[in-house]
Design an enzyme around this catalytic site. Structure first.
Site, PDB file in Angstrom:
ATOM      1  CG  ASP A   3      27.043  66.035 114.834  1.00  0.00           C
ATOM      2  OD1 ASP A   3      26.035  66.118 115.567  1.00  0.00           O
ATOM      3  OD2 ASP A   3      27.289  66.833 113.927  1.00  0.00           O
ATOM      4  CD  GLU A  52      22.503  77.916 121.405  1.00  0.00           C
ATOM      5  OE1 GLU A  52      22.139  78.067 120.232  1.00  0.00           O
ATOM      6  OE2 GLU A  52      23.506  78.471 121.885  1.00  0.00           O
ATOM      7  CE  LYS A  77      33.551  78.889 112.278  1.00  0.00           C
ATOM      8  NZ  LYS A  77      33.540  77.910 113.333  1.00  0.00           N
ATOM      9  CG  ASN A 104      36.821  82.544 116.807  1.00  0.00           C
ATOM     10  OD1 ASN A 104      37.948  82.221 117.182  1.00  0.00           O
ATOM     11  ND2 ASN A 104      35.739  81.879 117.140  1.00  0.00           N
ATOM     12  N   GLY A 135      25.708  74.525 120.685  1.00  0.00           N
ATOM     13  CA  GLY A 135      25.087  73.599 119.712  1.00  0.00           C
ATOM     14  C   GLY A 135      24.216  72.505 120.312  1.00  0.00           C
ATOM     15  CB  ILE A 136      24.925  69.643 122.561  1.00  0.00           C
ATOM     16  CG1 ILE A 136      25.949  69.086 121.573  1.00  0.00           C
ATOM     17  CG2 ILE A 136      24.141  68.527 123.232  1.00  0.00           C
ATOM     18  CD1 ILE A 136      27.169  68.437 122.225  1.00  0.00           C
ATOM     19  CD  GLU A 157      31.377  81.572 122.315  1.00  0.00           C
ATOM     20  OE1 GLU A 157      30.740  81.084 121.343  1.00  0.00           O
ATOM     21  OE2 GLU A 157      32.273  80.952 122.907  1.00  0.00           O
ATOM     22  NE  ARG A 180      36.537  82.216 121.485  1.00  0.00           N
ATOM     23  CZ  ARG A 180      35.528  81.401 121.401  1.00  0.00           C
ATOM     24  NH1 ARG A 180      34.880  81.258 120.281  1.00  0.00           N
ATOM     25  NH2 ARG A 180      35.148  80.730 122.464  1.00  0.00           N
ATOM     26  NE  ARG A 222      38.435  69.847 122.580  1.00  0.00           N
ATOM     27  CZ  ARG A 222      38.046  71.106 122.742  1.00  0.00           C
ATOM     28  NH1 ARG A 222      38.354  71.754 123.834  1.00  0.00           N
ATOM     29  NH2 ARG A 222      37.340  71.711 121.815  1.00  0.00           N
ATOM     30  CG  HIS A 254      33.567  77.371 126.473  1.00  0.00           C
ATOM     31  ND1 HIS A 254      33.568  76.070 126.919  1.00  0.00           N
ATOM     32  CD2 HIS A 254      33.814  77.313 125.152  1.00  0.00           C
ATOM     33  CE1 HIS A 254      33.816  75.258 125.900  1.00  0.00           C
ATOM     34  NE2 HIS A 254      33.969  76.000 124.810  1.00  0.00           N
ATOM     35  CG  LEU A 267      26.079  71.163 127.166  1.00  0.00           C
ATOM     36  CD1 LEU A 267      24.839  70.297 127.365  1.00  0.00           C
ATOM     37  CD2 LEU A 267      27.251  70.623 127.969  1.00  0.00           C
TER      38      LEU A 267
HETATM   39  P1  AMP Z   1      28.932  74.389 118.546  1.00  0.00           P
HETATM   40  O1  AMP Z   1      30.361  74.041 118.822  1.00  0.00           O
HETATM   41  O2  AMP Z   1      28.292  75.203 119.609  1.00  0.00           O
HETATM   42  O3  AMP Z   1      28.700  74.920 117.167  1.00  0.00           O
HETATM   43  O4  AMP Z   1      28.135  72.983 118.576  1.00  0.00           O
HETATM   44  C1  AMP Z   1      28.382  71.972 117.623  1.00  0.00           C
HETATM   45  C2  AMP Z   1      27.757  70.661 118.057  1.00  0.00           C
HETATM   46  O5  AMP Z   1      26.376  70.849 118.385  1.00  0.00           O
HETATM   47  C3  AMP Z   1      27.752  69.598 116.965  1.00  0.00           C
HETATM   48  O6  AMP Z   1      28.939  68.853 116.945  1.00  0.00           O
HETATM   49  C4  AMP Z   1      26.569  68.727 117.347  1.00  0.00           C
HETATM   50  O7  AMP Z   1      27.017  67.678 118.177  1.00  0.00           O
HETATM   51  C5  AMP Z   1      25.666  69.629 118.173  1.00  0.00           C
HETATM   52  N1  AMP Z   1      24.391  69.949 117.509  1.00  0.00           N
HETATM   53  C6  AMP Z   1      24.134  70.909 116.607  1.00  0.00           C
HETATM   54  N2  AMP Z   1      22.838  70.877 116.222  1.00  0.00           N
HETATM   55  C7  AMP Z   1      22.273  69.865 116.915  1.00  0.00           C
HETATM   56  C8  AMP Z   1      20.946  69.306 116.970  1.00  0.00           C
HETATM   57  N3  AMP Z   1      19.951  69.798 116.242  1.00  0.00           N
HETATM   58  N4  AMP Z   1      20.745  68.263 117.808  1.00  0.00           N
HETATM   59  C9  AMP Z   1      21.748  67.755 118.556  1.00  0.00           C
HETATM   60  N5  AMP Z   1      23.011  68.244 118.552  1.00  0.00           N
HETATM   61  C10 AMP Z   1      23.259  69.271 117.743  1.00  0.00           C
END
Ligand code: AMP
Length: 404
Positions: A283, A331, A16, A9, A328-329, A379, A93, A241, A181, A209
């Protein structure tokens, strides 16, 4: 070690990758994951094995590893040393497959030329995705490479979801609602067959998310609409964004604020979304722990827009059987999921507080009319599956990976 598939990726300053072993010829086992970061500044290769133990963590000076291809040479040396041989195929990717690529495609020089046409449609991602492909074509020309597109899963959208209300010539030249996505949504659609086979053929809304965020409407496992459109700026508010924005705002920035194209691009990709709205952070973890009312506003805005897109997709699907959270959010943030669910009780979604707090797979309450799931996305495994399928097709053998 058995034969392996490398998944790559490529990003702007980092690459990555993950390595999958082909177990007994038809199952995939992740053996390594890592990244090359700091290309152009402080080059570093860090790789962890399947248990999370560090296999290598090495830095170089900019004189030793100045360019991306130097870093990729180092990765090849590491793989030869660690695995003993090169992977038998590489799955990449590629963010944009344009209007025509509806499935993963074997890389050829002609394909790379066609994919270069889509650079203006994804200027921040497409060039970085193509560079490792070109490197392998030059240095290891006999290695099978497969391009897996983030847009491909959405190419079957009905015309009303694929078009903008703009003149035909713009549509013909490629101004359409592509959606992104797609590899994540395709993986979730497959996982749903194990997690909830009764629902996998129904009407499902998925909320991916992460730092980038979008939603997808799935009918019987197929995407029929996406909240992202021509670019990955549309739809939900994201880390930096804005999501859905009146195009009149861009005209205002141009004519009244005297901003240039690059300046506006930077604003839209880097300074908006949760970061712009809160003035605190992109974040969600920072926003959840902040007592600043602007952090609360940013989180409310996020939940409001996830819920309104879910409502819109419920109309597109003619009803809804399940809502799935991922990335991330999705899950990891029970508070965000609860805030969304609170706004969706009208269509019969009720969460089980305990299951939600523990990030369990099924988080809806027994008897909830709409089911709700938390499904971690993967992914890279999706790309490895596609690459394996093409390898098998070429060998004239088994068609599908045996899923654990
Ligand atoms: P990803 O792009 O899927 O890796 O998601 C990254 C985003 O997930 C980060 O910028 C955080 O906003 C969010 N995130 C990761 N861990 C947590 C958590 N334990 N609680 C809330 N948000 C999280």
């Amino acid at each position: 070690m058995a034969e392996t598939i490398l998944v790559v990726n490529g990003g702007s300053s980092s690459i990555k990758f993950e390595l999958f072993e082909i177990d007994h010829g038809d199952a995939l086992k992740r053996v390594l994951r890592g990244q090359i970061e700091g290309i152009g500044t402080h080059p570093r290769l860090i790789v962890k094995d399947a248990n999370g133990a560090v296999a290598i963590d090495q830095t170089w000076s900019i004189d030793e590893v100045g360019e991306l291809h130097d870093a990729l040479d180092k990765l090849v040396i590491f793989l030869l040393d660690f695995v003993g041989e090169l992977p038998i195929a590489i799955g990449h990717r590629v963010v944009h497959g344009g209007p025509d690529f509806v499935e993963p495609t074997v890389v050829t020089p002609e394909l790379v030329k066609r994919l270069e046409h889509f650079i203006p449609l994804a200027p921040l991602h497409q060039p970085n995705n193509l560079e490792p492909i070109r490197f392998v074509m030059t240095r290891h020309p006999h290695l099978l490479q497969v391009a897996c597109f983030d847009t491909a899963f959405h190419r079957g959208h009905p015309e009303v979801a694929d078009r903008y209300a703009i003149p035909e010539n713009l549509y013909v030249e490629g101004v359409r609602r592509y959606g992104f996505h797609g590899l994540s949504y395709e993986y979730i659609a497959q996982r749903l067959r194990d997690v909830a086979p009764d629902i996998a053929d129904g009407r499902v809304v998925i909320a991916h998310l992460g730092n980038g965020a979008s939603m997808c409407a799935l009918s019987a496992g197929k995407s029929i609409d996406s909240s992202m459109g021509f670019t990955a700026l549309d739809g939900l508010p994201m880390g930096t964004r804005p999501g859905q924005l009146d195009p009149g705002i861009v005209l205002y920035l141009l004519s009244e604020k005297g901003m240039g194209g690059k300046e506006i691009e930077h604003l839209l990709y880097h300074d908006c979304g949760l970061k712009g709205l809160s003035g605190i952070s992109n974040d969600v973890r920072d926003l959840l722990t902040s007592t600043d009312p602007k952090a609360k506003l940013a989180l409310d805005y996020l939940a409001y827009h996830i819920a309104t897109v879910a409502g819109m997709f419920t109309a597109a699907l003619g009803g809804i059987d399940a809502l799935v959270f991922t990335a991330g959010i999705g899950e990891n943030a029970p508070a965000v999921r609860q805030a969304v669910a609170n706004r969706l009780s009208w269509f019969g979604l009720e969460l089980c507080e305990n299951a939600n707090a523990k990030n369990e797979i099924r988080i809806s309450r027994e008897g909830s009319r709409v089911s709700c799931f938390v499904i971690p996305t993967d992914e890279e495994l999706m790309i490895a599956r596609h690459t394996l399928r093409i390898l098998q097709r070429q060998a004239g053998g088994v068609i599908e990976e045996k899923q654990a």
